[in-house]
Each structure stands twice: as structure tokens, then as C-alpha cells.
Design an enzyme around this catalytic site. Structure first.
Site, PDB file in Angstrom:
ATOM      1  CE  LYS A   1      -3.954  -2.041  -0.110  1.00 53.71           C
ATOM      2  NZ  LYS A   1      -3.845  -3.415  -0.723  1.00 53.71           N
TER       3      LYS A   1
HETATM    4  C1  LIG Z   1      -9.895  -2.971  -2.040  1.00 53.18           C
HETATM    5  C2  LIG Z   1      -9.173  -3.451  -0.781  1.00 53.18           C
HETATM    6  N1  LIG Z   1      -9.940  -3.797   0.338  1.00 53.18           N
HETATM    7  C3  LIG Z   1      -9.447  -4.301   1.362  1.00 53.18           C
HETATM    8  C4  LIG Z   1      -8.291  -4.821   1.429  1.00 53.18           C
HETATM    9  C5  LIG Z   1      -7.834  -5.874   2.469  1.00 53.18           C
HETATM   10  O1  LIG Z   1      -6.632  -5.060   2.878  1.00 53.18           O
HETATM   11  P1  LIG Z   1      -5.694  -5.964   4.168  1.00 53.18           P
HETATM   12  O2  LIG Z   1      -4.745  -6.749   3.580  1.00 53.18           O
HETATM   13  O3  LIG Z   1      -5.085  -4.884   5.111  1.00 53.18           O
HETATM   14  O4  LIG Z   1      -6.536  -6.775   4.867  1.00 53.18           O
HETATM   15  C6  LIG Z   1      -7.352  -4.867   0.341  1.00 53.18           C
HETATM   16  C7  LIG Z   1      -6.239  -5.719   0.143  1.00 53.18           C
HETATM   17  O5  LIG Z   1      -5.463  -5.490  -0.798  1.00 53.18           O
HETATM   18  C8  LIG Z   1      -8.054  -4.341  -0.923  1.00 53.18           C
HETATM   19  O6  LIG Z   1      -7.515  -4.212  -2.014  1.00 53.18           O
END
Ligand SMILES: Cc1ncc(COP(=O)(O)O)c(C=O)c1O
Length: 393
Positions: free
Chosen positions: A191
Site C-alpha cells: 500500500k
Molecule cells: C480494496 C481492498 N480492500 C481491502 C483490502 C484488505 O486489506 P488488508 O490486506 O489490510 O486486510 C485490500 C487489500 O489489498 C484491498 O485491495
């Protein structure tokens, strides 16, 4: 041959110093650094409350749980997203109501949200869950209006959108994290800035913030993390149903250092996106990424579309050749309604959302991150243009 990775985090001496400081402090899980990360992130976004969590998936789950969404309830969201957005509805026994996206921004299309609500087919919709895809903020004026009309909650998936903003009616520029009822961020390794794994919820609602803070650590009373410290007490009370979604101080330490560099990272991503757009605009086999006026785009992803009618190859071959020539790339996203799980669980079918499917069939994500050098960017551009030149119909 030059190699340009799809992503490389910018980890330097500041991150190393903060992490070492934590490791040597005698306290490595949730504690003072996580609390500081919360207050500095709240300040960065301009939010009243920020709650640090172990990931955005947990942040989304806790947000909908805190709003009381449960078995049989429905939540309107986009199929053009990573599975985490909708998978958490399964945890709650709720159902994702997918609606199609805008062909320019790839974000949920407010007109399709209205249709889903007006059709009468979805009688238990409780919330809208927009995703600020790639870091391009959704049309939040229209989404808030719809939510107001139908008495729905708005939980934003801002996994891609830390630092994004958009112009809002009567408000001017509004940062993502200050608009809906609850906003969920990700600090996953790829990210815009990272804690390796991590997430955050922002909200202006005191009661929701309190409920989420307690629920994120087993439902123990607030500040139970201090129970091993001389300022705290061994005694704790269980106030509510709980989860294990707290963020450790080791992760928060990385975040504290990264947050100081977040604006620089975003500026660099913007420069790279502009260089790509400039280079690809004149190639009629390519459709560059798009940003509406009034948007501060975080450029988490740079999604390029090819025009297969102008080329002798398709997207998959395009990705393959880029990789062979040393350019790491990926594809975001595979529409959820085309996945076996969502079809089996909720009855979705291929063909349900033609805009999302058309984008998917032609899109690829190019490297875009702060650690890219100008030479890396030039190499990606030259490689993409060479592939279109060699394969023009
Ligand atoms: C659009 C979206 N929502 C949620 C997530 C989930 O994030 P995390 O890996 O921090 O749980 C991601 C992860 O890439 C994502 O791209």
C-alpha cells in the site's frame, strides 16, 4: 536487462530506528506506539477518531459488525475489488449486493446503486460499501445523498486511498476518512505507506469509536492493553463480543516513520502517473488511467487498459511479455461475481456486470511506487510502447 519490480516498499533508516526502539523498549505489542500512530493518523486525515487494527479486512468486518449488520442483511458494494471487501459480509451472514462500476474511474456507479434500491429486489439493504479504487475517491456527494434518502450507513473501503481527497459540495476538498460513517484503511506491504500488515478505521462517531476500540481486543474494557504495565490494572472486564484485531507496536513503529513520508510518497506516485499518462495518451492501442477534476488521487495503482481491436495480442500475453522484459505487473481486479465462491454463495453469474468485466478483460497494473527511479519509469514506458509497436494490427 533492467528489472523493475511491481512493488518495492520504501523502508529506510527512520523505519529501522522506530522498530529497533520498540524492540528494545520492553513492550512490543499494542501499546504507546499504536496509540501514537492512531493520533498521528487521525491528524493526517483530519478525522476525530482513528483506531489502529491488524488489517483492513478486520477493519471492514468490525465496522459492519459495529453497525449491527447481521444475518440476512444486505450491503451494496462493487464487484470490481479485492475479495476482502465482500468476504467480510460472509463472516456476518450478510449478502453483498453487487452493482456495476463507472467505466472511467472503475468506482461504484451511483446510478446503479439507485437502480438496485429502486428495483425492489433488495429489501434488506442496510449500508453502502464503496471502494475508492486505485486511490480515486468515489462520488461521495451522490453516495451520501442516496444513503440519506434510503436511511443507509456508509462504510468506505479506503484500502487504496490513504491520502486521497475529493471536492465535496459545500465543503471544498475533503480527505477520505472524514466523509462516511466509518472509513477503513490498509497498510499492507504494497500500500501507499505500510506497516507490513495493518489497518485503521476513522470515524467522527464517539459511540462507534468506543465500541470498535473495545471489540478490537476481545471486548475488554478500553486500555486493557495496559494491564501488564504499572500504570494499568490486572483486572479487566469483558464489555462486549470481541475480536483479536489489535495492531502491535512493532507494526505501528513502521507506520509512524512511514506516515512522516506519506506526502512525499504520494507526490512521487502522482509524478509517475503523469509520466505514464503523457506517454500513453498518443498511442491509440492504449487507454491511460483517468482522474476526474476535483480529485486528489493517491495513485495506489496505475491501471492501463489496452485496446485489443488495435493489437494482435490480448491482455494476458501483454502481461507475459512485460514480465519477460523485466517489468513486474499485475491485474486489478478480477471481478468478484465471476469467482466460484460468490457464484455458489450468492447466485452471481458471468455477464452480470458488463462494465467490470470489460475493464478486467483489458486491464493491467504497471509499477507505481515512490522508490522507482526516473530510469525505471522510462524503462516501463519504453517497454509498453515497444510491445504495442511490435504487435499493432
Ligand atoms: C480494496 C481492498 N480492500 C481491502 C483490502 C484488505 O486489506 P488488508 O490486506 O489490510 O486486510 C485490500 C487489500 O489489498 C484491498 O485491495
Amino acid at each position: 536487462m533492467r528489472q523493475v519490480a511491481f512493488h518495492r516498499p520504501s523502508i529506510g533508516p527512520d523505519e529501522e530506528r522506530e522498530v529497533l526502539d520498540t524492540l528494545r523498549s520492553g513492550w512490543i505489542t499494542t501499546g504507546p506506539k499504536a496509540k501514537r500512530f492512531e493520533s498521528e493518523f487521525a491528524e493526517y486525515v483530519g478525522a476525530k477518531h482513528a483506531l489502529a487494527l491488524s488489517h483492513c479486512t478486520g477493519a471492514l468486518h468490525l465496522s459492519l459488525w459495529a453497525l449491527g449488520i447481521g444475518p440476512g442483511d444486505e450491503v451494496i458494494t462493487t464487484p470490481f475489488t479485492f475479495t476482502a471487501t465482500a468476504e467480510i459480509l460472509g463472516y456476518l451472514g450478510a449478502r453483498p449486493v453487487f452493482v456495476d462500476v463507472d467505466p472511467g474511474t472503475f468506482n461504484i456507479n451511483p446510478a446503479r446503486i439507485e437502480e438496485a434500491l429502486e428495483s425492489g429486489a433488495n429489501k434488506r439493504v442496510r449500508a453502502i460499501l464503496p471502494v475508492h479504487f486505485a486511490g480515486h475517491a468515489c462520488d461521495m456527494d451522490r453516495i451520501l445523498n442516496i444513503a440519506h434518502t434510503y436511511n443507509l450507513k456508509v462504510v468506505e473501503d479506503a484500502a487504496h486511498a490513504a491520502g486521497s481527497a475529493r471536492h465535496m459540495d459545500g465543503r471544498g476538498m475533503a480527505k477520505i476518512g472524514t466523509i462516511g460513517d466509518l472509513t477503513c484503511f490498509s497498510f499492507y506491504a504494497t500500500k501507499n505507506f505500510t506497516t507490513a500488515e495493518g489497518g485503521m478505521i476513522t470515524t467522527s462517531d464517539d459511540a462507534l469509536a468506543e465500541k470498535i476500540a473495545v471489540a478490537s481486543l476481545h471486548g475488554m474494557n478500553k486500555d486493557a492493553w495496559k494491564r501488564y504495565d504499572k500504570s494499568g490494572s490486572w483486572y479487566y472486564e469483558i464489555h462486549d463480543m470481541g475480536f483479536k484485531y489489535n495492531l502491535s507496536d512493532v507494526h505501528a513503529a513502521i507506520g509512524l516513520a512511514q506516515l512522516k513520508r506519506a506526502d512525499d510518497f504520494m507526490r512521487r506516485r502522482g509524478e509517475i502517473a503523469r509520466a505514464y499518462n503523457e506517454a500513453f495518451r498518443s498511442d491509440d492501442a492504449l487507454q491511460p488511467a483517468y482522474s476526474e477534476p476535483g480529485i486528489e488521487h493517491a495513485w495506489h495503482l496505475y491501471v492501463l487498459r489496452i485496446r485489443p481491436d488495435r493489437l494482435k495480442l490480448g491482455r494476458n500475453q501483454f502481461v507475459e511479455i512485460l514480465r519477460e522484459r523485466g517489468v513486474g505487473c499485475s491485474v486489478h481486479c478480477i471481478p468478484l461475481h465471476t469467482m466460484r465462491y460468490y457464484q455458489r454463495m450468492y447466485g452471481y453469474r458471468d455477464g452480470d456486470f458488463p462494465v467490470a468485466e470489460d475493464i478486467f478483460s483489458r486491464c493491467l497494473s504497471l509499477p507505481i511506487y515512490a522508490a522507482m527511479t526516473d530510469e525505471d519509469v522510462a524503462y516501463v514506458i519504453d517497454t509498453v510502447r515497444a510491445i504495442t509497436r511490435e504487435n499493432r494490427r
